[in-house]
Design a protein around this motif. Structure first.
Motif, short mmCIF file in Angstrom:
data_model
loop_
_atom_site.label_atom_id
_atom_site.label_comp_id
_atom_site.label_asym_id
_atom_site.label_seq_id
_atom_site.Cartn_x
_atom_site.Cartn_y
_atom_site.Cartn_z
N LEU A 139 56.38 85.68 94.51
CA LEU A 139 55.17 86.27 93.96
C LEU A 139 55.08 85.85 92.51
O LEU A 139 55.96 86.16 91.71
CB LEU A 139 55.22 87.80 94.06
CG LEU A 139 54.06 88.54 93.40
CD1 LEU A 139 52.75 88.31 94.16
CD2 LEU A 139 54.35 90.04 93.29
N MET A 140 54.01 85.12 92.17
CA MET A 140 53.81 84.67 90.81
C MET A 140 52.76 85.55 90.13
O MET A 140 51.61 85.60 90.56
CB MET A 140 53.32 83.21 90.79
CG MET A 140 54.25 82.22 91.45
SD MET A 140 55.88 82.13 90.65
CE MET A 140 55.40 81.76 88.96
N GLY A 141 53.15 86.26 89.10
CA GLY A 141 52.19 87.01 88.29
C GLY A 141 51.61 86.09 87.25
O GLY A 141 52.30 85.66 86.32
N THR A 142 50.32 85.75 87.41
CA THR A 142 49.70 84.71 86.58
C THR A 142 48.67 85.31 85.65
O THR A 142 47.57 85.69 86.07
CB THR A 142 49.03 83.65 87.48
OG1 THR A 142 47.95 84.23 88.21
CG2 THR A 142 50.04 83.09 88.49
N PRO A 143 48.97 85.43 84.37
CA PRO A 143 48.02 86.04 83.42
C PRO A 143 46.87 85.10 83.06
O PRO A 143 46.89 83.91 83.37
CB PRO A 143 48.91 86.30 82.20
CG PRO A 143 49.97 85.24 82.26
CD PRO A 143 50.23 85.03 83.73
N ALA A 144 45.86 85.68 82.43
CA ALA A 144 44.85 84.92 81.68
C ALA A 144 44.07 83.90 82.50
O ALA A 144 43.85 82.79 82.04
CB ALA A 144 45.50 84.24 80.48
N GLU A 145 43.62 84.28 83.70
CA GLU A 145 42.78 83.34 84.46
C GLU A 145 41.41 83.21 83.84
O GLU A 145 40.81 82.13 83.84
CB GLU A 145 42.66 83.81 85.92
CG GLU A 145 41.94 82.82 86.84
CD GLU A 145 40.43 82.89 86.78
OE1 GLU A 145 39.78 81.87 87.09
OE2 GLU A 145 39.89 83.95 86.42
N GLU A 146 40.87 84.30 83.30
CA GLU A 146 39.50 84.29 82.81
C GLU A 146 39.29 83.37 81.62
O GLU A 146 38.21 82.82 81.46
CB GLU A 146 39.06 85.72 82.44
CG GLU A 146 38.86 86.64 83.63
CD GLU A 146 37.69 86.24 84.52
OE1 GLU A 146 36.90 85.36 84.12
OE2 GLU A 146 37.57 86.81 85.62
N SER A 147 40.29 83.22 80.79
CA SER A 147 40.06 82.41 79.59
C SER A 147 41.26 81.62 79.10
O SER A 147 41.10 80.67 78.35
CB SER A 147 39.57 83.31 78.44
OG SER A 147 40.57 84.27 78.11
N GLY A 148 42.47 81.99 79.50
CA GLY A 148 43.64 81.39 78.87
C GLY A 148 44.42 80.40 79.70
O GLY A 148 45.42 79.85 79.23
N GLY A 149 44.02 80.17 80.97
CA GLY A 149 44.71 79.18 81.79
C GLY A 149 46.17 79.48 82.03
O GLY A 149 47.03 78.60 81.89
#
Length: 418
Positions: A139-149
């Motif tokens: 399970l990868m918790g991936t931050p900042a999809e909306e603006s930070g890539g």
């Protein structure tokens, strides 16, 4: 689209796991939705998800906080035996300023968490009856999809190295002509666009706007000129290409010629290949504005998102599983072209690196993504139920990838050929 026998044996185990963990999944979904956090500041979401699995360490889950040197990234892993294939699920949990989870990332996180648990539990139940000697689920918790890539940063850190497939689903509004529609495979090319992001600052010279305006160089004039240039450019670009922006700073006081002004722009095109020439044209619009007004211009480029590369074998399997579970699901999602057109995601970058799946599912809402109405729908009970239904579909597909050599080879071959 025939439901495979290799999938059928996992259905009961997957559904049983989702039933047993329903209360915990509902709790984490509500916590994320009710505490919206912006890109790279998702500290509560990060901690709450980690705490769930730290409480399940006796079940074999290992938890890494602040994974890959990102403060709000996380990784939860379950490994059985030695070697074998690796399947990952992406959990997004960043929100939007002012309108919270208006893109439903709480549901994305919940569906991936649920799919991860269900895959692990189903594989445990079947491990004694399977010839598979080993496998890993992540399970990868991936931050900042909306603006930070966030996923691009994780890719650069090697987070997806060795992954045989990566899966996730995304909520969208119900389709008026198909209110019964639940989920579908993301298979239409051009549904998710390649995306360049840039913040542009014009610097001029301040002066008294009434007493001596001729002594100033107006940075706001440069912004207005660039805005008009881009508006004219839109007449000559493809219907599938998008250019849109906002004025971040236009000056301080009406009686001061603005010395500095800034705009924030997104540039989108169906593929990374067609994005480059469009971006070059947009840059010329900014440079022309600087030349015309005598301002200096500076470009601050954000992380670029690639278009989404779909994997038809995974899509076909997902649709067959969802239909077997009794959910109206489409393989050709052209029905949703109006809902998907123009969107971008850093999952596109992941899909260039490993075989990827980015399914979509509908939730009841009176507004489209990125509106307050969608925020309400993302927090609804029905939205949660639909996220879990898609989690079941993803989990069964993930199990198939882990145990079915032929299917896994088909997935890999399609990825390499495309």
């Amino acid at each position: 689209m025939r439901f495979s026998e290799s999938n059928s044996r996992f259905l009961d185990s997957v559904q049983d796991a989702l039933h047993r963990y329903d209360a915990q999944l509902k709790d984490i979904n509500h916590k994320i939705w009710s505490n919206p956090e912006l890109a790279y500041a998702e500290f509560n979401a990060h901690n709450n998800i980690c705490e769930v699995f730290e409480g399940l360490k006796s079940e074999g889950y290992s938890v890494t906080r602040k994974a890959y040197d990102l403060e709000t990234a996380l990784e939860v892993k379950y490994t059985y035996g030695t070697g074998g294939r690796v399947v990952a699920f992406n959990a997004e949990y960043d929100a939007l300023p002012g309108i919270g989870h208006a893109c439903g990332h709480n549901l994305i996180a919940t569906s991936s968490i649920a799919a991860f648990i269900a895959t692990c539990e189903a594989m445990k139940a079947q491990s004694q009856q399977s010839s598979v000697k080993g496998f890993t689920v992540r399970l990868m918790g991936t931050p900042a999809e909306e603006s930070g890539g966030g996923k691009v940063c994780l890719l650069n850190k090697g987070a997806y190295k060795g992954v045989d497939a990566c899966l996730m689903v995304h909520p969208i509004p119900m389709v008026p002509d198909h209110p019964e529609l639940m989920g579908m495979a993301s298979v239409v090319e051009g549904g998710y666009l390649a995306n360049d992001k840039v913040k542009v600052t014009f610097t001029g010279k301040p002066a008294h706007a009434a007493a001596a305006p001729w002594e100033g160089i107006n940075a706001l004039d440069a912004v207005v000129s660039a805005y008009v240039n881009i508006s004219m450019l839109r007449q000559q670009i493809l219907p599938t290409q998008k250019v849109h922006g906002v004025i971040v700073n236009g000056g301080d006081r009406p009686n001061i010629i603005p010395m500095s002004a800034t705009v924030d722009y997104y540039i989108r095109s169906p593929t990374t290949k067609t994005l480059k020439p469009l971006t070059e044209k947009v840059v010329k619009c900014f440079e022309a504005a600087a030349t015309a007004t005598g301002c200096k211009v500076e470009f601050d480029w954000g992380i670029s998102y690639a278009d989404l590369k779909t994997n038809p074998p995974i899509c076909e399997s997902f649709v067959s599983v969802m239909r077997a579970l009794g959910h109206h699901t489409l393989f050709d999602n052209s029905t949703l072209s109006s809902s998907l057109a123009g969107a971008s995601t850093d999952m596109g970058n992941v899909s260039y690196a490993v075989p990827g799946f980015h399914g979509v599912f509908t939730i009841p809402t009176e507004g489209v993504n990125h509106t307050p109405q969608f925020t309400k729908g993302a927090g609804s009970e029905e939205g949660f139920k639909r996220a879990l239904a898609c989690a079941a579909g993803m989990a069964v597909v993930a199990c198939q990838i882990l145990v079915d050599d032929k299917f896994a080879e088909d997935v890999k071959r399609n990825f390499e050929e495309n």
